[in-house]
Design a protein around this motif. Structure first.
Motif, short mmCIF file in Angstrom:
data_model
loop_
_atom_site.label_atom_id
_atom_site.label_comp_id
_atom_site.label_asym_id
_atom_site.label_seq_id
_atom_site.Cartn_x
_atom_site.Cartn_y
_atom_site.Cartn_z
N ARG A 234 0.85 -1.20 0.00
CA ARG A 234 0.00 0.00 0.00
C ARG A 234 0.88 1.25 0.00
N PRO A 235 0.69 2.15 -0.96
CA PRO A 235 1.49 3.37 -1.01
C PRO A 235 1.23 4.27 0.20
N PRO A 236 2.23 5.00 0.68
CA PRO A 236 2.02 5.94 1.78
C PRO A 236 0.90 6.92 1.46
N GLY A 237 -0.02 7.09 2.40
CA GLY A 237 -1.12 8.02 2.21
C GLY A 237 -2.27 7.50 1.37
N CYS A 238 -2.15 6.28 0.88
CA CYS A 238 -3.22 5.71 0.06
C CYS A 238 -4.37 5.25 0.95
N PRO A 239 -5.61 5.67 0.68
CA PRO A 239 -6.75 5.22 1.49
C PRO A 239 -6.85 3.70 1.50
N GLU A 240 -7.17 3.13 2.65
CA GLU A 240 -7.26 1.68 2.78
C GLU A 240 -8.27 1.08 1.81
N ASP A 241 -9.41 1.77 1.62
CA ASP A 241 -10.43 1.26 0.71
C ASP A 241 -9.92 1.20 -0.73
N LEU A 242 -9.12 2.17 -1.11
CA LEU A 242 -8.56 2.17 -2.46
C LEU A 242 -7.57 1.03 -2.62
N TYR A 243 -6.75 0.78 -1.59
CA TYR A 243 -5.80 -0.32 -1.67
C TYR A 243 -6.51 -1.67 -1.70
N ARG A 244 -7.62 -1.79 -0.97
CA ARG A 244 -8.38 -3.04 -1.01
C ARG A 244 -8.93 -3.28 -2.42
N LEU A 245 -9.31 -2.21 -3.10
CA LEU A 245 -9.78 -2.35 -4.47
C LEU A 245 -8.65 -2.84 -5.38
N MET A 246 -7.45 -2.27 -5.20
CA MET A 246 -6.30 -2.75 -5.97
C MET A 246 -6.08 -4.24 -5.73
N ARG A 247 -6.08 -4.64 -4.47
CA ARG A 247 -5.83 -6.05 -4.14
C ARG A 247 -6.88 -6.97 -4.74
N SER A 248 -8.11 -6.51 -4.81
CA SER A 248 -9.16 -7.34 -5.41
C SER A 248 -8.91 -7.53 -6.91
N CYS A 249 -8.27 -6.54 -7.55
CA CYS A 249 -7.93 -6.67 -8.97
C CYS A 249 -6.78 -7.67 -9.17
N TRP A 250 -6.00 -7.90 -8.09
CA TRP A 250 -4.82 -8.77 -8.20
C TRP A 250 -5.06 -10.17 -7.63
N ARG A 251 -6.32 -10.56 -7.53
CA ARG A 251 -6.60 -11.91 -7.05
C ARG A 251 -6.08 -12.94 -8.05
N GLU A 252 -5.60 -14.04 -7.52
CA GLU A 252 -4.98 -15.05 -8.38
C GLU A 252 -5.98 -15.68 -9.34
N VAL A 253 -7.20 -15.94 -8.89
CA VAL A 253 -8.22 -16.56 -9.73
C VAL A 253 -8.93 -15.47 -10.52
N PRO A 254 -8.81 -15.48 -11.85
CA PRO A 254 -9.38 -14.39 -12.67
C PRO A 254 -10.87 -14.14 -12.42
N ALA A 255 -11.63 -15.20 -12.26
CA ALA A 255 -13.08 -15.05 -12.12
C ALA A 255 -13.49 -14.32 -10.84
N THR A 256 -12.58 -14.21 -9.87
CA THR A 256 -12.90 -13.56 -8.60
C THR A 256 -12.56 -12.06 -8.62
N ARG A 257 -11.97 -11.59 -9.69
CA ARG A 257 -11.64 -10.17 -9.79
C ARG A 257 -12.90 -9.36 -10.13
N PRO A 258 -12.96 -8.11 -9.72
CA PRO A 258 -14.16 -7.30 -9.99
C PRO A 258 -14.30 -6.99 -11.47
N THR A 259 -15.53 -6.81 -11.91
CA THR A 259 -15.83 -6.40 -13.28
C THR A 259 -15.62 -4.89 -13.41
N PRO A 260 -15.53 -4.38 -14.65
CA PRO A 260 -15.45 -2.92 -14.81
C PRO A 260 -16.59 -2.19 -14.12
N GLU A 261 -17.80 -2.74 -14.21
CA GLU A 261 -18.95 -2.11 -13.55
C GLU A 261 -18.77 -2.11 -12.03
N GLY A 262 -18.27 -3.22 -11.48
CA GLY A 262 -18.05 -3.29 -10.04
C GLY A 262 -16.96 -2.35 -9.59
#
Length: 282
Positions: A234-262
């Motif tokens: 997590r970058p310094p000063g980055c909101p926790e919610d924004l970092y959680r969104l990044m991490r959800s994009c980096w899930r190992e299983v492709p189908a578990t990543r969020p859609t563009p709409e999500g």
């Protein structure tokens, strides 16, 4: 990576218009394949029946020149350039308020998710989603550009040199999903992974992606790091919610990543109320 772009004037019956004219750097078969692939994808996007050029967040295709010796793809001209340059200017002391800057660039990120949603509906994957491949128009709208690496999902310094299928290629390793590095598989879900890296670029004001304290990595090193579950911190000063969104994009299983709409929905939740109202009205 395959082309060079010049600012040009296109003569039309209604007068001259400024365009970005993209041509090839070298005359070899791989370069021309990439050139025509980008053109073909942009044509597919613009000919789609529900495509609205005025409201699209994909760079506008103006036309092509193919009958002369030099071939050109003509695109709308975006004088502001890409957001990566703006972010790095701020990091070097441009003087903007960082909170206001984050709001501004999260709004751009929302625009990019809409472009990804449009590509998903057409079953096209971009393959190179990154801050350097986004353009900011004169109307302060972010548009996804540079489809040189894009592929239809039904066909088979920032870039690392590799050889695939007997062809020499330059690939954006640190923006690539695990499955893309390991097997060459690209889907709309792998674009979601790359979008997570774009968010990291925004949060770090345009720093180079860094895994496990290292900026330069080989393909095997990246696979090893990602297989261990290691992701960018997590970058310094980055909101926790924004970092959680990044991490959800980096899930190992492709189908578990969020859609563009999500992703868009979660980004809008992060923005101030007045920005949400503005985005809803677009």
């Amino acid at each position: 990576m395959f082309g060079r772009v010049i600012q040009a004037q296109l003569r039309t019956p209604k007068g001259d218009i400024t365009v970005a004219a993209k041509t090839v750097r070298s005359e070899d078969s791989q370069t021309y394949r990439d050139f025509y692939r980008e053109a073909a994808i942009l044509i597919v996007v613009h000919e789609e029946k529900d495509h609205d050029v005025r409201n699209s967040n994909i760079v506008q295709l103006i036309g092509m020149i193919t009958t002369s010796k030099e071939k050109y793809i003509l695109l709308e001209y975006s004088p502001t350039g890409d957001p990566l340059w703006v972010l790095r200017q701020f990091r070097e002391g441009d003087g903007d308020d960082q909170a206001d800057l984050l709001d501004r660039f999260l709004r751009y990120a929302v625009h990019v998710t809409r472009a990804l949603g449009e590509l998903e509906r057409l079953r096209i994957v971009h393959r190179d989603v990154a801050a350097r491949n986004v353009l900011i128009t004169v109307d302060d709208v972010a548009k996804l550009a540079d489809f040189g690496l894009a592929r239809d999902v039904y066909t088979t310094a920032d870039y690392v040199s590799t050889t695939q299928d007997g062809c020499h290629k330059l690939l954006p390793l640190k923006w690539m999903a695990l499955e893309s590095i390991e097997t060459g598989e690209y889907t709309c879900q792998s674009d979601a992974w790359s979008f997570g890296v774009l968010l990291w670029e925004i949060a770090t004001l345009g720093k180079d992606p860094c895994y496990d304290g290292r900026i330069q990595l080989s393909f095997l090193q990246m696979v090893g790091i990602l297989r261990q579950g290691i992701r960018m911190e997590r970058p310094p000063g980055c909101p926790e919610d924004l970092y959680r969104l990044m991490r959800s994009c980096w899930r190992e299983v492709p189908a578990t990543r969020p859609t563009p709409e999500g992703i868009e929905k979660r980004l809008l939740q992060l923005l101030p109320h007045y920005v949400i109202e503005m985005e809803t009205a677009l």
